[in-house]
Design a protein around this motif. Structure first.
Motif, PDB file in Angstrom:
ATOM      1  N   GLU A 139      13.272  -1.115  -0.274  1.00  7.37           N
ATOM      2  CA  GLU A 139      13.993   0.060   0.224  1.00  7.37           C
ATOM      3  C   GLU A 139      13.399   0.468   1.565  1.00  7.37           C
ATOM      4  O   GLU A 139      12.184   0.693   1.662  1.00  7.37           O
ATOM      5  N   ASP A 140      14.233   0.568   2.603  1.00  9.01           N
ATOM      6  CA  ASP A 140      13.699   0.896   3.921  1.00  9.01           C
ATOM      7  C   ASP A 140      14.213   2.226   4.465  1.00  9.01           C
ATOM      8  O   ASP A 140      14.192   2.461   5.683  1.00  9.01           O
ATOM      9  N   GLU A 141      14.626   3.103   3.578  1.00  9.40           N
ATOM     10  CA  GLU A 141      15.005   4.438   4.036  1.00  9.40           C
ATOM     11  C   GLU A 141      13.752   5.212   4.446  1.00  9.40           C
ATOM     12  O   GLU A 141      12.638   4.883   4.045  1.00  9.40           O
ATOM     13  N   ALA A 142      13.947   6.262   5.248  1.00 12.16           N
ATOM     14  CA  ALA A 142      12.822   7.031   5.797  1.00 12.16           C
ATOM     15  C   ALA A 142      11.895   7.549   4.693  1.00 12.16           C
ATOM     16  O   ALA A 142      12.354   8.137   3.721  1.00 12.16           O
ATOM     17  N   GLY A 143      10.597   7.290   4.850  1.00 14.09           N
ATOM     18  CA  GLY A 143       9.601   7.803   3.925  1.00 14.09           C
ATOM     19  C   GLY A 143       9.388   6.987   2.670  1.00 14.09           C
ATOM     20  O   GLY A 143       8.529   7.340   1.856  1.00 14.09           O
ATOM     21  N   LYS A 144      10.103   5.893   2.489  1.00 21.63           N
ATOM     22  CA  LYS A 144       9.976   5.112   1.260  1.00 21.63           C
ATOM     23  C   LYS A 144       8.985   3.959   1.388  1.00 21.63           C
ATOM     24  O   LYS A 144       8.266   3.640   0.425  1.00 21.63           O
ATOM     25  N   THR A 145       8.955   3.305   2.534  1.00 25.42           N
ATOM     26  CA  THR A 145       8.055   2.178   2.740  1.00 25.42           C
ATOM     27  C   THR A 145       7.284   2.413   4.042  1.00 25.42           C
ATOM     28  O   THR A 145       7.881   2.576   5.099  1.00 25.42           O
ATOM     29  N   PHE A 146       5.946   2.454   3.929  1.00 24.78           N
ATOM     30  CA  PHE A 146       5.148   2.780   5.113  1.00 24.78           C
ATOM     31  C   PHE A 146       3.783   2.093   5.043  1.00 24.78           C
ATOM     32  O   PHE A 146       3.341   1.596   4.012  1.00 24.78           O
ATOM     33  N   PHE A 147       3.087   2.109   6.187  1.00 25.49           N
ATOM     34  CA  PHE A 147       1.800   1.442   6.340  1.00 25.49           C
ATOM     35  C   PHE A 147       1.020   2.211   7.400  1.00 25.49           C
ATOM     36  O   PHE A 147       1.553   2.511   8.474  1.00 25.49           O
TER      37      PHE A 147
ATOM     38  N   GLN B 165       2.621   1.833   1.203  1.00 33.16           N
ATOM     39  CA  GLN B 165       3.548   1.982   0.070  1.00 33.16           C
ATOM     40  C   GLN B 165       4.786   1.139   0.314  1.00 33.16           C
ATOM     41  O   GLN B 165       5.293   1.062   1.436  1.00 33.16           O
ATOM     42  N   ALA B 166       5.238   0.513  -0.744  1.00 34.23           N
ATOM     43  CA  ALA B 166       6.484  -0.256  -0.697  1.00 34.23           C
ATOM     44  C   ALA B 166       7.377   0.221  -1.839  1.00 34.23           C
ATOM     45  O   ALA B 166       6.944   0.287  -2.990  1.00 34.23           O
ATOM     46  N   SER B 167       8.603   0.569  -1.509  1.00 34.99           N
ATOM     47  CA  SER B 167       9.561   1.040  -2.514  1.00 34.99           C
ATOM     48  C   SER B 167      10.610  -0.040  -2.750  1.00 34.99           C
ATOM     49  O   SER B 167      11.073  -0.696  -1.809  1.00 34.99           O
ATOM     50  N   PHE B 168      10.991  -0.174  -4.005  1.00 32.13           N
ATOM     51  CA  PHE B 168      11.918  -1.239  -4.384  1.00 32.13           C
ATOM     52  C   PHE B 168      13.076  -0.684  -5.213  1.00 32.13           C
ATOM     53  O   PHE B 168      12.944   0.332  -5.900  1.00 32.13           O
ATOM     54  N   ARG B 169      14.154  -1.408  -5.139  1.00 30.96           N
ATOM     55  CA  ARG B 169      15.305  -1.166  -6.031  1.00 30.96           C
ATOM     56  C   ARG B 169      15.615  -2.498  -6.695  1.00 30.96           C
ATOM     57  O   ARG B 169      15.965  -3.471  -6.038  1.00 30.96           O
TER      58      ARG B 169
END
Length: 234
Positions: free
Chosen positions: A221-229, A126-130
């Motif tokens: 967004e690289d806060e905890a739980g937002k972007t992972f693999f 998952q990758a989260s963006f702003r």
């Protein structure tokens, strides 16, 4: 005549005696039968108890072994961070921050996940963006009306021959539509996440990596739980 009468009297006496002792014999036989049934029941109960106690360590050891197998199942979960030293085409993956972890042979090497053995694996990311959907640049709005977000996972394998890099997961999403604004900062930002996951048959030595456009990394967004693999064996 006297002899015949004596014989008859003797027979009658014996018959009478047999009739008198018959209830006692029956009672005795019943008592013996009851004792035999009690003894058999006790023997059977003792045998069952011995069997259960003798097999208890086996059951405990089997349960312990299954628990060990479950705990050692290959799994890895990585958190994405934005760092200056990271390559410009991928998130910098970390295995020692927040909720990240690894076990069962799955490792993070050179920003890639190394597969330890052949098998079925669930691969996810998952990758989260702003992103901002407003701009002062009218030309930019005209040429690019929509704001798109994308994320890709690739598999590198020696089984592919010369072309050892293939896409196995790819997702693209439209976040918003660009609008003109004199003060884009006042409009605020849009938040969106791109998630993907599927099951794959992977081979020992395969490597999994993520690919992202440089312009997308700027909005990550690289806060905890937002972007992972991550990957885990099935």
């Amino acid at each position: 005549m006297e002899c015949e009468s004596e014989v008859i009297l003797d027979v009658n006496a014996r018959a009478l005696a047999g009739e008198q002792t018959s209830p006692r014999a029956k009672q005795f036989l019943m008592s013996r039968l009851t004792m035999a049934l009690i003894a058999f029941t006790l023997f059977l109960a003792t045998g069952v108890a011995v069997f259960l106690f003798s097999n208890a360590p086996v059951k405990v050891n089997l349960r312990h072994t299954l628990r060990q197998i479950s705990n050692s199942r290959a799994a890895i979960h990585l958190e994405g961070k934005i760092k200056q030293q990271c390559v410009l085409t991928s998130v910098k993956w970390m295995n020692d921050v927040d909720q990240s972890h690894s076990q069962g042979g799955l490792e993070l090497q050179n920003n890639e996940i190394l597969i330890p053995r052949d098998g079925l694996y669930f691969v996810y990311s998952q990758a989260s963006f702003r992103v901002s959907c407003s701009s002062r640049d009218a030309d930019n709005i005209t040429s690019k009306r929509m704001v798109h977000l994308s994320h890709t996972v690739k598999r590198c394998s020696s089984s592919f021959g010369n072309n050892n890099d293939k896409t196995i997961l790819h997702s693209i999403r439209t976040a918003c539509q660009n609008t003109a604004s004199r003060d884009p900062d006042s409009v605020g930002s849009w938040f969106s996440a791109v998630y993907m996951g599927a099951v794959f048959h992977l081979k020992r030595g395969d490597r999994l990596k993520t690919v992202m456009e440089e312009k997308m990394l700027e909005k990550l967004e690289d806060e905890a739980g937002k972007t992972f693999f991550g990957v885990f064996a099935l």
